[in-house]
Write a protein that holds these residues in place. Structure first.
Motif, mmCIF file in Angstrom:
data_model
loop_
_atom_site.group_PDB
_atom_site.id
_atom_site.type_symbol
_atom_site.label_atom_id
_atom_site.label_comp_id
_atom_site.label_asym_id
_atom_site.label_seq_id
_atom_site.Cartn_x
_atom_site.Cartn_y
_atom_site.Cartn_z
ATOM 1 N N UNK A 28 27.582 -75.376 70.481
ATOM 2 C CA UNK A 28 27.014 -76.142 69.377
ATOM 3 C C UNK A 28 27.969 -77.094 68.706
ATOM 4 N N UNK A 29 29.132 -77.329 69.299
ATOM 5 C CA UNK A 29 30.140 -78.194 68.693
ATOM 6 C C UNK A 29 30.467 -79.383 69.592
ATOM 7 N N UNK A 30 31.080 -80.413 68.989
ATOM 8 C CA UNK A 30 31.540 -81.569 69.749
ATOM 9 C C UNK A 30 32.975 -81.900 69.348
ATOM 10 N N UNK A 31 33.726 -82.445 70.312
ATOM 11 C CA UNK A 31 35.088 -82.912 70.065
ATOM 12 C C UNK A 31 35.049 -84.417 69.875
ATOM 13 N N UNK A 32 35.679 -84.896 68.796
ATOM 14 C CA UNK A 32 35.662 -86.319 68.459
ATOM 15 C C UNK A 32 37.089 -86.860 68.452
ATOM 16 N N UNK A 96 39.144 -83.950 66.323
ATOM 17 C CA UNK A 96 38.496 -82.985 65.439
ATOM 18 C C UNK A 96 37.272 -82.408 66.129
ATOM 19 N N UNK A 97 37.019 -81.138 65.851
ATOM 20 C CA UNK A 97 35.812 -80.475 66.330
ATOM 21 C C UNK A 97 34.861 -80.327 65.151
ATOM 22 N N UNK A 98 33.604 -80.720 65.361
ATOM 23 C CA UNK A 98 32.592 -80.599 64.312
ATOM 24 C C UNK A 98 31.316 -80.007 64.909
ATOM 25 N N UNK A 99 30.515 -79.329 64.095
ATOM 26 C CA UNK A 99 29.209 -78.878 64.594
ATOM 27 C C UNK A 99 28.348 -80.081 64.969
ATOM 28 N N UNK A 100 27.661 -79.984 66.091
ATOM 29 C CA UNK A 100 26.780 -81.081 66.498
ATOM 30 C C UNK A 100 25.728 -81.352 65.428
ATOM 31 N N UNK A 101 25.333 -80.319 64.690
ATOM 32 C CA UNK A 101 24.322 -80.485 63.640
ATOM 33 C C UNK A 101 24.831 -81.327 62.482
ATOM 34 N N UNK A 102 26.160 -81.508 62.386
ATOM 35 C CA UNK A 102 26.739 -82.322 61.317
ATOM 36 C C UNK A 102 27.068 -83.740 61.780
ATOM 37 N N UNK A 103 26.903 -84.018 63.081
ATOM 38 C CA UNK A 103 27.239 -85.333 63.615
ATOM 39 C C UNK A 103 26.179 -86.348 63.193
#
Length: 319
Positions: A28-32, A96-103
Motif C-alpha cells: 500500500x505504499x509508494x517510493x517517491x 520518501x515512502x508514503x501511503x498510496x492513499x496519501x498520494x
C-alpha cells in the motif's frame, strides 16, 4: 540517500544532514524521488518534540516528486506519476515512502516544486475558509501573519469567497505583500484589536490565528458576538489555559483549535480539497510566493529563518 535526520529533540542544530538507508515501499505504499520539500511550522514542532514523533525522525510533512517504485497492492498509482503529499513525515530527503492513499496526483500545469509550495498550507487555508468558517460574500475576516505562506493563501482564498480581509504584519515590506495578495486593510500587531474595532465596530466574523499565545487575547477581542476564532497554529507558543467564561463575555464566541488531519481523513475529501487548490493555482486564481529555495543541507537555516519571522512566503528545501 542523503537526508535530514533528527536523533534528539531540540533546536535547529539537531537537524543532521547525513547518509540514511534508502526507504523501501511496503504494501500500500509508494517510493517517491523527492523534487522539493515544503518547510512548515509543524516541522519545527516535530523537531522540538512539541508534537512527539518516534526517533530517529526524517522530518518534513510536505513534499512532491516522481513515483519511482510501488509496493504490493497499489493499483491507482504507477511509476512515473507526479505526486504530492502532506501530513506524512520524511520529505527532508532524496527519497520518501508514503501511503498510496496519501498520494495526490498533480494536474497538468502544476510542477512538483509548485505542489510542494502550496499543498500543506493551501489545504489548510481551504478547510479554514470552506469548513471551519465557511466564508461568504460580505464577511470580514482577520488574518494574522498575512504576509507569511499561510497568510498569503488565506487572504487570497477569503477574497475568492467574497470577504473583506484585514491582515496583520510586522514590517512595511510585509504590508506590501499582504496588499498585493488582496488584503483590504493591513495593520501592525500593536493594539491590533482596537484598530480592528475601529474598522469594524461590531467585530469581525472570523479570526484565523496561526500565531497563538502572543495574539490570542487580541484575537478574542476582535471577534463579533457569535463569531469564530480559529487558532490553527502556535508560532509564538501555545495558548495558555484560560477560563471558558471569557467566550461568554465576548458574546458567545466560538473557539476551535483545528488541524489538517480531521479535514482530510477521507481520501475523497483530501482529493477534493487538493483539486480546488491545485486548480486555482493552475488557472492563475491563486498565486504562491517562494521566499527561498535552499539546498537540503541547509534545513537548519530554513528553520531559523522561519522561526525568526524572516520569511515572506514559502521556504523550499531542494534535495
Amino acid at each position: 540517500m542523503r537526508a535530514i535526520v533528527v536523533s534528539a529533540f531540540g533546536g535547529s542544530s539537531v537537524l543532521d544532514y547525513t547518509e540514511a538507508p534508502d526507504p523501501v515501499p511496503g504494501p500500500g505504499e509508494v517510493l517517491v524521488d523527492v523534487a522539493a520539500a515544503g518547510v512548515n511550522y509543524i516541522d519545527v514542532y516535530h523537531r522540538e518534540g512539541r508534537y512527539p514523533m518516534p526517533l530517529p525522525l526524517v522530518p518534513g510533512s510536505e513534499g512532491a516528486g516522481t513515483v519511482a517504485q510501488v509496493g504490493p497492492g497499489v493499483a491507482d498509482v504507477v511509476v512515473g506519476d507526479a505526486v504530492g503529499w502532506v501530513s506524512v513525515p520524511g520529505a527532508y530527503a532524496e527519497k520518501a515512502v508514503i501511503p498510496a492513499a496519501k498520494a495526490i496526483p498533480l494536474p497538468p500545469g502544476v510542477s512538483p516544486e509548485q505542489a510542494a509550495t502550496v499543498l500543506l498550507q493551501g489545504l489548510t487555508a481551504h478547510y479554514l475558509t470552506t469548513s471551519t468558517h465557511p466564508v461568504r460574500p460580505g464577511d470580514t475576516v482577520l488574518v494574522h501573519a498575512a504576509a507569511g505562506g499561510m497568510g498569503l493563501l488565506l487572504t487570497q482564498m477569503a477574497k475568492l469567497h467574497g470577504a473583506r480581509v484585514i491582515g496583520t504584519v510586522s514590517t512595511p515590506e510585509k504590508e506590501k505583500m499582504a496588499r498585493e495578495a488582496g488584503a483590504d486593510e493591513v495593520i501592525g500587531y500593536d493594539d491590533f484589536a482596537t484598530r480592528v474595532r475601529g474598522l469594524v465596530p461590531e467585530g469581525v466574523d472570523a479570526v484565523y490565528d496561526g500565531v497563538g499565545a502572543a495574539t490570542f487575547d487580541g484575537s478574542l477581542a476582535s471577534v463579533r458576538a457569535r463569531g469564530l476564532l480559529a487558532v490553527y497554529g502556535a508560532a509564538s507558543g501555545p495558548v495558555p489555559p484560560f477560563d471558558l467564561q471569557r467566550l461568554n463575555q465576548a458574546g458567545s464566541v466560538f473557539l476551535t483549535r483545528p488541524s489538517l488531519g480531521p479535514y482530510t481523513a477521507a481520501r475523497e475529501e483530501l482529493l477534493g480539497r487538493a483539486s480546488d487548490v491545485l486548480g486555482w493555482l493552475a488557472s492563475g486564481q491563486l498565486h504562491v510566493h517562494v521566499f527561498a529555495r535552499l539546498p537540503l543541507a541547509e534545513a537548519a537555516r530554513a528553520h531559523d529563518d522561519l522561526e525568526g519571522r524572516k520569511t515572506m512566503g514559502k521556504l523550499l528545501l531542494i534535495p
